[in-house]
Design an enzyme around this catalytic site. Structure first.
Site, short mmCIF file in Angstrom:
data_model
loop_
_atom_site.label_atom_id
_atom_site.label_comp_id
_atom_site.label_asym_id
_atom_site.label_seq_id
_atom_site.Cartn_x
_atom_site.Cartn_y
_atom_site.Cartn_z
NE ARG A 14 -4.21 -1.49 0.05
CZ ARG A 14 -4.31 -2.52 -0.81
NH1 ARG A 14 -3.34 -2.77 -1.67
NH2 ARG A 14 -5.38 -3.29 -0.82
CD GLU A 35 -2.72 3.47 -5.78
OE1 GLU A 35 -1.93 3.10 -4.90
OE2 GLU A 35 -3.51 2.72 -6.36
CG HIS A 84 -2.92 -0.66 -6.95
ND1 HIS A 84 -3.37 0.02 -5.85
CD2 HIS A 84 -2.89 -1.97 -6.58
CE1 HIS A 84 -3.62 -0.83 -4.87
NE2 HIS A 84 -3.33 -2.06 -5.29
C1 DGY Z 1 -5.64 -6.00 -3.30
O1 DGY Z 1 -6.31 -6.98 -3.65
O2 DGY Z 1 -5.64 -5.59 -2.15
C2 DGY Z 1 -4.79 -5.35 -4.34
O3 DGY Z 1 -4.21 -4.19 -3.92
C3 DGY Z 1 -5.53 -5.19 -5.65
O4 DGY Z 1 -5.64 -6.45 -6.17
#
Ligand code: DGY
Length: 322
Positions: free
Chosen positions: A237, A266, A284
């Site tokens: 993240r 983001e 992402h």
């Molecule tokens: C998640 O699943 O948490 C990712 O960041 C996106 O697939």
């Protein structure tokens, strides 16, 4: 029950939702953009179940719009877009899509690690702009990956899958986490504290669970501990890294490079980040393969059908509400 889908999912998943006899009404955002807050509020007010995305902020005030909301099925393994504590208080189960994206996300992490160390994006730009005149002993020299030290911060499913790939490259593998993991020995990963990992690693890859404890886990102090020859990779993240501190460290060559799939704010990026040639940035896409995005959708559908049929939810993150 009425199901609200906040963004189109892969075709086979949409097909399952559209053909389901258990779903009485389906409302889908068919536009190729995230919903506005107003649209989200309208949908939540209308539905029994929301199939949400990471970009949908499912906070307490949104949940208050519909006291009868039965389920929040998030299309992601992460669920930091949802106020789970508020959902739990309101007795709304929240589900995610664990497991199916582990290997795919580890693949992208590995691709980023290879690409930044061997300067693949720079080399591609170099060719396309017609700069290649002759072989040169010093052209676009990068760093070796094999036999180097990889430090994995957060040794869950994805961290472990990354370590399996690193084993094949004969890397020395270190990991840090809140506690030692018994399965780490299967991939020869050694437990250490985060600062000694940062000091020793040639590559540092971030895979912690994101919460207030891991917010800005990597900031100015941590970047200064890293080797000047090292690289930082983040597919977890964005806010795990203090992005301003990273831009400074990369500009001053305090570390050699970084590869990022996620960003602190983001889709925005810290000013200066895109001017740097020692960073690779991708939008992402850790889990972005058709197979995996379909599998994630299938888990979300199975959670929805389980809720409608009053059976056990396959992946509930707040089981205390059940
Ligand atoms: C998640 O699943 O948490 C990712 O960041 C996106 O697939």
């Amino acid at each position: 029950m009425k199901v609200f889908v906040t963004r189109l999912l892969p075709d086979t998943v949409m097909g399952r939702l559209e053909l389901s006899k258990e779903i009485s009404e389906l409302r889908v955002n068919r536009e190729d953009r995230p919903l506005t807050r107003k649209e989200l509020e309208d949908g939540v007010g209308w539905c029994d179940i929301i199939l949400s995305q990471l970009v949908d902020s499912i906070d307490s005030s949104l949940m208050n719009i519909n006291p009868d909301l039965k389920l929040i099925a998030n299309y992601a393994v992460g669920f930091n877009n949802i106020d789970v504590a508020a959902a739990t208080e309101k007795k709304i189960p929240v589900t995610n899509t664990p497991g199916v994206l582990t290997e795919t996300t580890a693949d992208l992490t590995w691709a980023l690690l290879m690409a930044i160390s061997r300067r693949i994006v720079e080399a591609d730009d170099f060719m396309r702009s017609g700069k290649y005149e002759a072989w040169s002993p010093t052209l676009l020299m990068g760093s070796d990956v094999h036999s180097k030290t990889l430090g994995i911060i957060g040794f869950g499913r994805i961290g472990f899958a990354l370590a399996k790939r690193a084993q094949g490259f004969g890397m020395n593998i270190l990991y840090s986490d809140v506690e030692e993991k018994s399965f780490a020995s299967e991939v020869g990963a050694k437990y250490t504290d985060m600062y000694s990992l940062l000091k020793q690693s040639d590559f540092v890859s971030l895979h912690p669970f994101y919460d207030e404890k891991s917010h800005h886990l990597i900031s100015e102090r941590e970047l200064k501990v890293m080797k000047p020859t090292s690289y930082l990779i983040n597919v977890s993240r964005g806010p795990v890294i203090d992005e301003k501190a990273l831009v400074n460290a990369l500009s001053n060559r305090e570390i050699t490079g970084a590869a990022l799939d996620v960003f602190e704010n983001e889709p925005d990026m810290e000013p200066g980040l895109t001017d740097l040639d020692n960073v690779i940035i991708v939008p992402h896409i850790g889990s972005a393969t058709l197979d995996t995005r379909t599998a994630m959708g299938n888990i979300a559908v199975e959670n929805i059908l389980a809720k409608i049929n009053n059976s056990d939810l396959p992946s509930c993150v707040n089981p205390e509400v059940l």
